[in-house]
Scaffold this motif. Sequence first.
Motif, PDB file in Angstrom:
ATOM      1  N   ILE A   1       0.863  -1.197   0.000  1.00  0.00           N
ATOM      2  CA  ILE A   1       0.000   0.000   0.000  1.00  0.00           C
ATOM      3  C   ILE A   1       0.895   1.242   0.000  1.00  0.00           C
ATOM      4  N   PRO A   2       0.772   2.085  -1.049  1.00  0.00           N
ATOM      5  CA  PRO A   2       1.589   3.303  -1.045  1.00  0.00           C
ATOM      6  C   PRO A   2       0.929   4.441  -0.271  1.00  0.00           C
ATOM      7  N   ALA A   3       1.744   5.223   0.428  1.00  0.00           N
ATOM      8  CA  ALA A   3       1.271   6.464   1.063  1.00  0.00           C
ATOM      9  C   ALA A   3       2.024   7.605   0.379  1.00  0.00           C
ATOM     10  N   ILE A   4       1.279   8.574  -0.131  1.00  0.00           N
ATOM     11  CA  ILE A   4       1.890   9.622  -0.957  1.00  0.00           C
ATOM     12  C   ILE A   4       1.375  10.993  -0.512  1.00  0.00           C
ATOM     13  N   GLN A   5       2.307  11.949  -0.416  1.00  0.00           N
ATOM     14  CA  GLN A   5       1.893  13.307  -0.042  1.00  0.00           C
ATOM     15  C   GLN A   5       0.957  13.868  -1.114  1.00  0.00           C
ATOM     16  N   ASP A   6       0.041  14.698  -0.679  1.00  0.00           N
ATOM     17  CA  ASP A   6      -0.864  15.366  -1.621  1.00  0.00           C
ATOM     18  C   ASP A   6      -0.816  16.852  -1.309  1.00  0.00           C
ATOM     19  N   PRO A   7      -0.311  17.702  -2.218  1.00  0.00           N
ATOM     20  CA  PRO A   7       0.124  17.433  -3.580  1.00  0.00           C
ATOM     21  C   PRO A   7       1.508  16.767  -3.625  1.00  0.00           C
ATOM     22  N   ALA A   8       1.839  16.205  -4.806  1.00  0.00           N
ATOM     23  CA  ALA A   8       3.125  15.517  -4.951  1.00  0.00           C
ATOM     24  C   ALA A   8       3.612  15.554  -6.402  1.00  0.00           C
ATOM     25  N   TYR A   9       4.923  15.370  -6.542  1.00  0.00           N
ATOM     26  CA  TYR A   9       5.543  15.121  -7.846  1.00  0.00           C
ATOM     27  C   TYR A   9       4.786  13.919  -8.456  1.00  0.00           C
ATOM     28  N   PRO A  10       4.183  14.055  -9.638  1.00  0.00           N
ATOM     29  CA  PRO A  10       3.240  13.039 -10.143  1.00  0.00           C
ATOM     30  C   PRO A  10       3.810  11.623 -10.333  1.00  0.00           C
ATOM     31  N   VAL A  11       5.125  11.497 -10.408  1.00  0.00           N
ATOM     32  CA  VAL A  11       5.734  10.180 -10.684  1.00  0.00           C
ATOM     33  C   VAL A  11       5.384   9.138  -9.612  1.00  0.00           C
ATOM     34  N   TYR A  12       5.283   9.562  -8.347  1.00  0.00           N
ATOM     35  CA  TYR A  12       5.032   8.580  -7.275  1.00  0.00           C
ATOM     36  C   TYR A  12       3.667   7.922  -7.465  1.00  0.00           C
ATOM     37  N   VAL A  13       2.655   8.726  -7.747  1.00  0.00           N
ATOM     38  CA  VAL A  13       1.317   8.166  -7.936  1.00  0.00           C
ATOM     39  C   VAL A  13       1.293   7.312  -9.204  1.00  0.00           C
ATOM     40  N   ASP A  14       1.750   7.877 -10.306  1.00  0.00           N
ATOM     41  CA  ASP A  14       1.618   7.174 -11.593  1.00  0.00           C
ATOM     42  C   ASP A  14       2.394   5.861 -11.620  1.00  0.00           C
ATOM     43  N   SER A  15       3.581   5.834 -10.997  1.00  0.00           N
ATOM     44  CA  SER A  15       4.358   4.593 -11.039  1.00  0.00           C
ATOM     45  C   SER A  15       3.677   3.519 -10.197  1.00  0.00           C
ATOM     46  N   ASN A  16       3.014   3.922  -9.132  1.00  0.00           N
ATOM     47  CA  ASN A  16       2.298   2.940  -8.319  1.00  0.00           C
ATOM     48  C   ASN A  16       1.043   2.441  -9.012  1.00  0.00           C
ATOM     49  N   VAL A  17       0.430   3.318  -9.799  1.00  0.00           N
ATOM     50  CA  VAL A  17      -0.729   2.884 -10.591  1.00  0.00           C
ATOM     51  C   VAL A  17      -0.251   1.892 -11.652  1.00  0.00           C
ATOM     52  N   ALA A  18       0.774   2.274 -12.401  1.00  0.00           N
ATOM     53  CA  ALA A  18       1.273   1.409 -13.481  1.00  0.00           C
ATOM     54  C   ALA A  18       1.855   0.107 -12.930  1.00  0.00           C
ATOM     55  N   GLY A  19       2.341   0.149 -11.696  1.00  0.00           N
ATOM     56  CA  GLY A  19       2.908  -1.053 -11.076  1.00  0.00           C
ATOM     57  C   GLY A  19       1.856  -1.942 -10.433  1.00  0.00           C
ATOM     58  N   GLY A  20       0.595  -1.545 -10.530  1.00  0.00           N
ATOM     59  CA  GLY A  20      -0.484  -2.395 -10.015  1.00  0.00           C
ATOM     60  C   GLY A  20      -0.657  -2.343  -8.506  1.00  0.00           C
TER      61      GLY A  20
END
Length: 408
Positions: A124-143
């Motif tokens: 389960i990823p925990a990501i700051q909001d707002p954030a550099y978009p790479v953290y969210v997108d890589s976790n989405v693409a990584g399933g």
Amino acid sequence: MARVNDDFLNLQSGYLFPEVARRIRIWQERNEGVSVMKLSIGNTTEAITPSIAEAMHKKIDLLTDRNTYTGYGDEQGDTALRNALASHYENEYGVMLSPSDFFISDGAKSDAANIQSIFSRSSIPAIQDPAYPVYVDSNVAGGHTGCYSTENDCYNGIVYMPSDASNGFVATPPEVHADLVYLCFPNNPTGAAATKEELRAFVDYAHRENAIIIFDSAYSDYIETKGIPHSIYEIDGAEEVAIEIGSFSKNAGFTGIRLGWTIVPEALKSENSEKGIIHKLWNRRQCTFFNGASNIAQQGGIAALSPQGRKECRSLVEYYKENARIIREGLSTSGLNIYGGIDSPYIWAECPDRMTSWDFFDFLLEKAHVAVTPGSGFGKAGEGYVRISSYGHREDIEKAVSSIKENL
Ligand code: PLP
């Protein structure tokens, strides 16, 4: 029949920067001959420094002679560069790491995107909001996430850590369990820096929850406030729970040259791996998917870490920080609520009169001919703010600030 990766189909379209570019293009078509002053991009603009240029020239000369030519290097990076980075951490931050903990890469972005791949899909990823978009997108693409919820304007399965004015734009550890905790300080986009105590709370959380922190320190050289840590490893016990990702892009002007590093300490462990395993897995990942960073860039990196290189890089950073001061002070006097821009190249400005991020973007473009980045593009907690970048030539920054002041 071949099928594409469903996890990639789960990615929302990369809306922010293409939309910024589209609106600028339309405006320019309507206003021929008027130029737009761009404070919207986090891209360096000033020349690389003399000693770094000289080191890279020398390496090119060696490559032109078959007796000194070198081809592929170690996937983990040149030993001299890994040694120089370990000395840099020791001398400047008092942090003791082994050179073998450092993996040299072609920049922080790819490492920040790839690191999730060595962790379980169920993480389960925990990501700051707002954030550099790479953290969210890589976790989405990584399933690692569920689907996007248009109703809630976020992905299911991500623990969002809001950073807003109420917490000084420094998120606090989540109240629920997460496995991979992404932190970026000094922060892109808010420009906030975290204190030792604030980082210690995350290190304690990671120990308690058996979580791993992924700490992005791409802007650490912009820190000027005394006592603000430059590295997560300045916090006791962090080497057991944290990976750190660094970059030569923003302090040495390597945005186009491409060079970064990731520290995966031997001491790091997880629920199903003893000490050393995560380190080995990242090594395996790099040796399999990556053939090493450019040998010319690595010579530049070694020069950037020499005493002369550090001196030159400091003055490069000072240049952008002076730009940040001009923006910060200039816009504060015109009544905007301004954050960041002290330990960071980014200024985070609250939109006046309850405008949305895109409304204020359009307003500044229309009236002041200045482009900024809408905060909402970095996450829903960024709504109501814009990011103003100090990357630009001084004369352009001064012109843009005057124009905003005249038109607010
Ligand atoms: N991390 C953060 C927080 C950034 O803002 C950026 C670039 O803007 C990067 C990483 C990318 O760094 P690099 O150029 O080393 O890939």
